[in-house]
Enzyme design. Structure first.
Site, PDB file in Angstrom:
ATOM      1  N   PHE A 132       0.439 -34.007  -9.166  1.00 14.17           N
ATOM      2  CA  PHE A 132      -0.183 -33.384  -7.995  1.00 14.17           C
ATOM      3  C   PHE A 132      -1.118 -32.261  -8.434  1.00 14.17           C
ATOM      4  O   PHE A 132      -1.025 -31.133  -7.965  1.00 14.17           O
ATOM      5  CB  PHE A 132       0.864 -32.867  -6.993  1.00 14.17           C
ATOM      6  CG  PHE A 132       1.745 -33.967  -6.458  1.00 14.17           C
ATOM      7  CD1 PHE A 132       1.329 -34.758  -5.391  1.00 14.17           C
ATOM      8  CD2 PHE A 132       2.969 -34.220  -7.046  1.00 14.17           C
ATOM      9  CE1 PHE A 132       2.137 -35.779  -4.920  1.00 14.17           C
ATOM     10  CE2 PHE A 132       3.790 -35.239  -6.588  1.00 14.17           C
ATOM     11  CZ  PHE A 132       3.374 -36.026  -5.520  1.00 14.17           C
ATOM     12  N   HIS A 133      -1.979 -32.591  -9.383  1.00 17.80           N
ATOM     13  CA  HIS A 133      -2.997 -31.635  -9.807  1.00 17.80           C
ATOM     14  C   HIS A 133      -4.130 -32.386 -10.503  1.00 17.80           C
ATOM     15  O   HIS A 133      -3.996 -33.575 -10.828  1.00 17.80           O
ATOM     16  CB  HIS A 133      -2.392 -30.571 -10.752  1.00 17.80           C
ATOM     17  CG  HIS A 133      -1.876 -31.105 -12.042  1.00 17.80           C
ATOM     18  ND1 HIS A 133      -0.532 -31.280 -12.315  1.00 17.80           N
ATOM     19  CD2 HIS A 133      -2.524 -31.524 -13.155  1.00 17.80           C
ATOM     20  CE1 HIS A 133      -0.386 -31.765 -13.527  1.00 17.80           C
ATOM     21  NE2 HIS A 133      -1.582 -31.933 -14.064  1.00 17.80           N
TER      22      HIS A 133
END
Ligand code: TYD
Length: 134
Positions: free
Chosen positions: A49-50
């Site tokens: 999630f980046h």
């Protein structure tokens, strides 16, 4: 162009078993500055999630499997990492999510830079804004 780009690691096995060697400038298209691995991921837990501003990476499941989602702000693709002889190239400015880790999964990551929290974009809206603004 597909977001999913593989690099193949020819197995150097013999009758004793298999071996893979990873070398900068050969199967890994950047000087390797850091190696890390994810293991013992809790069942049902997702990671990532980046995106990274400049970091390039190659990810390979040396055992087990997981599902990788890649997103460049325009297209989203997903792929299973399930082979110790296939590395997934993850360029800079690509949002990644990892899901569905098997309990035996060991995800090895080769990275082009040392760890630097300032290189992370951890908010998806910020990521989209960065993509839009070039
Ligand atoms: P993080 O990148 O958030 O993991 P993931 O994207 O796989 O979910 O990293 C988890 C923690 O580990 C975070 O506190 C940063 C730290 N970390 C390092 O110190 N060095 C590293 O090389 C990496 C990848 C993470």
């Amino acid at each position: 162009m597909s977001l999913v780009q593989w690099t193949s690691f020819p197995p150097l096995g013999d009758e004793r078993g298999s071996l893979v060697a990873l070398e900068s400038g050969k199967t890994i298209p950047f000087p390797i500055e850091r190696v890390y691995y994810l293991f013992g991921t809790v069942s049902g837990q997702s990671r990532g999630f980046h995106a990274h501003r400049i970091l390039q990476q190659v990810a390979v499941c040396v055992t087990g499997r997981c599902r990788m989602v890649l997103d460049n702000g325009e297209q989203r693709e997903e792929v299973w990492l399930d082979s110790p002889t296939k590395g997934l190239l993850i360029g800079n400015m690509v949002w990644r999510e990892m899901h569905d880790f098997t309990s035996d999964c060991v995800l090895l990551v080769l990275a082009s830079q040392h760890y630097d929290e300032a290189d992370y974009i951890r908010n998806y809206e910020d990521f989209l804004r960065n993509v839009k603004n070039g």
